[in-house]
Design an enzyme around this catalytic site. Structure first.
Site, PDB file in Angstrom:
ATOM      1  N   ARG A   1       0.454  15.424  13.018  1.00  0.00           N
ATOM      2  CA  ARG A   1       1.219  14.991  11.833  1.00  0.00           C
ATOM      3  C   ARG A   1       1.599  16.220  11.016  1.00  0.00           C
ATOM      4  NH1 ARG A   1      -1.444   9.385   9.568  1.00  0.00           N
ATOM      5  NH2 ARG A   1       0.566   9.279   8.544  1.00  0.00           N
TER       6      ARG A   1
ATOM      7  N   LYS B   1       0.835  -1.217   0.000  1.00  0.00           N
ATOM      8  CA  LYS B   1       0.000   0.000   0.000  1.00  0.00           C
ATOM      9  C   LYS B   1       0.867   1.263   0.000  1.00  0.00           C
ATOM     10  CE  LYS B   1      -1.588   1.676   3.957  1.00  0.00           C
ATOM     11  NZ  LYS B   1      -1.597   3.030   4.489  1.00  0.00           N
ATOM     12  N   ASN B   2       1.817   1.329   0.949  1.00  0.00           N
ATOM     13  CA  ASN B   2       2.532   2.598   1.093  1.00  0.00           C
ATOM     14  C   ASN B   2       3.505   2.870  -0.049  1.00  0.00           C
ATOM     15  OD1 ASN B   2       1.026   3.212   3.297  1.00  0.00           O
ATOM     16  ND2 ASN B   2       2.569   2.615   4.813  1.00  0.00           N
TER      17      ASN B   2
ATOM     18  N   ASP C   1       4.109   0.481  12.227  1.00  0.00           N
ATOM     19  CA  ASP C   1       2.858  -0.041  11.663  1.00  0.00           C
ATOM     20  C   ASP C   1       2.602  -1.499  12.044  1.00  0.00           C
ATOM     21  OD1 ASP C   1       2.520   2.425  10.581  1.00  0.00           O
ATOM     22  OD2 ASP C   1       3.024   1.869   8.525  1.00  0.00           O
TER      23      ASP C   1
ATOM     24  N   CYS D   1      -5.035   8.369   9.204  1.00  0.00           N
ATOM     25  CA  CYS D   1      -5.182   7.869  10.579  1.00  0.00           C
ATOM     26  C   CYS D   1      -4.689   8.922  11.566  1.00  0.00           C
ATOM     27  CB  CYS D   1      -4.334   6.607  10.775  1.00  0.00           C
ATOM     28  SG  CYS D   1      -4.934   5.183   9.859  1.00  0.00           S
TER      29      CYS D   1
ATOM     30  N   ARG E   1      -9.061   0.233   4.236  1.00  0.00           N
ATOM     31  CA  ARG E   1      -8.137   1.191   3.609  1.00  0.00           C
ATOM     32  C   ARG E   1      -6.841   0.515   3.184  1.00  0.00           C
ATOM     33  NH1 ARG E   1      -6.571   5.920   7.145  1.00  0.00           N
ATOM     34  NH2 ARG E   1      -5.276   6.137   5.305  1.00  0.00           N
TER      35      ARG E   1
END
Ligand code: EPZ
Length: 430
Positions: A123, A22-23, A307, A118, A399
């Site tokens: 952030r 995903k990232n 994560d 999230c 997600r």
């Protein structure tokens, strides 16, 4: 509204295939607009919602997307004609801010609303802005949280990051690949997805060197061309299955992985008493006794990934002894411990530290997914708990985990997705 219903207590057994990362995908999709050409992206986890949102943004700015098959798309960026992305597009996910770097690279201008994502503590994006400014852009953020970055011409520059930031490293790489001259990012992030982005950019004709170390050198090129590129396997999805296998006292072969990317996770699982066998592109994880305690400190890559912190906490929650988890990346990533405690865990979290006193077993309960990885932890908890666990707010999980029900069911989990018309469904959980 949907929820997951899990009947726990069955050891996971069999084989599961990991999707594309995903990232990495979230950085590579915006990077494709730097090419003014057609890029074919393979091994893309198309059905997770974060990827869906990124495709919506691409379409909004004029790109054409052709879906070739379940995990391959073609992005045609020839007609990208807008540098503006509104809040209703960016609010769903953090990575929408990668369009600031990509649009700056393409048009020397980007007007992008601040991203969602999230909540893990504040952030800020100060390091992204510092990088853009050092490349010669003027950046302002107005009262409506719209970031407006513009440059006459981007010019390569040395950029030292005050802290290791994945997002700032990606965004600066995107802005710098077509700047004139040399950009050197020092104290850069080293995550596998940074290397994957660099490889993708180089496949388009960029000159990016050093990705995977903390100094990345980018020599700007005039133009990029289209390419065909296959995204690396998802380190965190793989790690989630690894921990799930151990926590349920199972035995699972996790396929389509790069074992090197999983080393920090494997090491901790071995410390907990699991057996981890490495193959060329698979790992097999098994555990047939109560896990041993172990301490975890999250760190930028190659340290233990933040994560994976919540998933690992589930294993430690049923371990023999007391473990300490220290979260060094995010200031607020222990909210999920309240949910685990509802299931009988004994975790005391304070600031960036959690003390996990292992209990014999967890008990099924109605819980919710506070964020993506917290949601993954709830699935693992439900799978190793006795009785039934119902997980609400599973849109967080959707997600980032492709075919999550199918994949867990394929290794023996009793998990189903059920439609839940009653917004108060937690109180009705049977
Ligand atoms: C990426 O977030 C990942 N997201 C996160 O994964 C992951 O937790 C995180 O990296 C750390 O590995 C994506 O790749 C889309 P950072 P990012 O910039 O880029 C501070 C998931 O579950 N910081 O490396 O936002 C920041 O506050 C998600 O898949 C600044 O202070 O993380 C944090 O404390 C959740 N100023 C630390 O640096 C800045 O300008 C690391 O953040 C930028 C960051």
């Amino acid at each position: 509204m949907e929820k997951f219903v899990i009947n726990g207590g069955t050891p996971l057994k069999g084989e599961v295939e990991v999707s594309g990362a995903k990232n990495a995908a979230l950085a590579i999709i915006p990077a494709a607009i730097l090419s003014q050409d057609v890029c074919t992206i393979e091994n893309l986890p198309c059905s997770i919602s974060d990827i869906g949102y990124m495709m919506k943004i691409l379409r909004q700015i004029g790109a054409q997307i052709r879906v070739i098959n379940k995990n391959t798309i073609e992005i045609d960026s020839r007609n990208v004609n807008s540098y503006v992305i509104s809040h209703d597009m960016t609010k769903h996910l953090r990575a929408s801010y990668y369009f600031i770097g990509a649009l700056l690279g393409r048009f020397s201008r980007a007007k992008v609303s601040m991203p969602g994502g999230c909540y893990l503590g504040p952030r800020p994006i100060d390091q992204h802005i510092k990088g853009f400014e050092l490349l010669g852009a003027t950046v302002s953020v107005d009262d409506n949280a719209i970031v407006d970055a513009r440059a006459d011409k981007l010019i390569g520059s040395p950029i030292y990051l005050d802290m290791v930031s994945v997002g700032a490293t990606v965004n600066i790489m995107l802005a710098a690949v077509k700047a004139s001259g040399l950009t050197v990012i020092e104290n850069a992030a080293k995550e596998p997805h940074i290397v994957d982005l660099a490889n993708f950019l180089n496949s388009m004709g960029a000159d990016v060197r050093g990705a995977g170390t903390d100094v990345i050198k980018i020599r700007g090129v005039e133009q990029l061309h289209g390419c065909t590129y296959s995204i690396i396997p998802d380190q965190i999805e793989a790690g989630t299955f690894m921990v799930a296998a151990a926590a349920t006292k199972g035995d699972v072969l996790i396929k389509n992985v790069i074992p090197k990317h999983l080393e920090s996770i494997s090491k901790k699982l071995i410390e907990c008493g699991a057996t981890v066998e490495e193959f060329d592109d698979a790992v097999r994880v098994s555990l047939n006794k109560r896990p041993d305690k172990c301490n975890i400190k999250t760190m930028p890559h190659p340290g233990f990934p933040t994560d994976m912190q919540s998933q690992m906490a589930v294993l430690l929650a049923i371990a023999d002894g007391t473990s300490i988890i220290s979260e060094s990346i995010w200031s607020n990533r222990f909210k999920y411990t309240e949910q685990l405690n509802r299931m009988g865990a004994n975790i005391k979290a304070d600031g960036q530290l959690a003390v996990v006193q292992g209990v014999e077993r967890l008990k099924g309960a109605p819980v919710k997914a506070d964020d993506l990885r917290a949601g993954a932890a709830m699935i693992i908890a439900g799978l190793c708990a006795s009785g039934t666990t119902e997980i609400e707010d599973i849109y967080h999980i959707d997600r980032g985990y492709e075919d999550v029900v199918e994949k867990f069911s394929g290794i023996g989990a009793q998990i189903k997705r059920v439609y839940c018309p009653d917004p108060d469904c937690l109180t009705n959980a049977g």
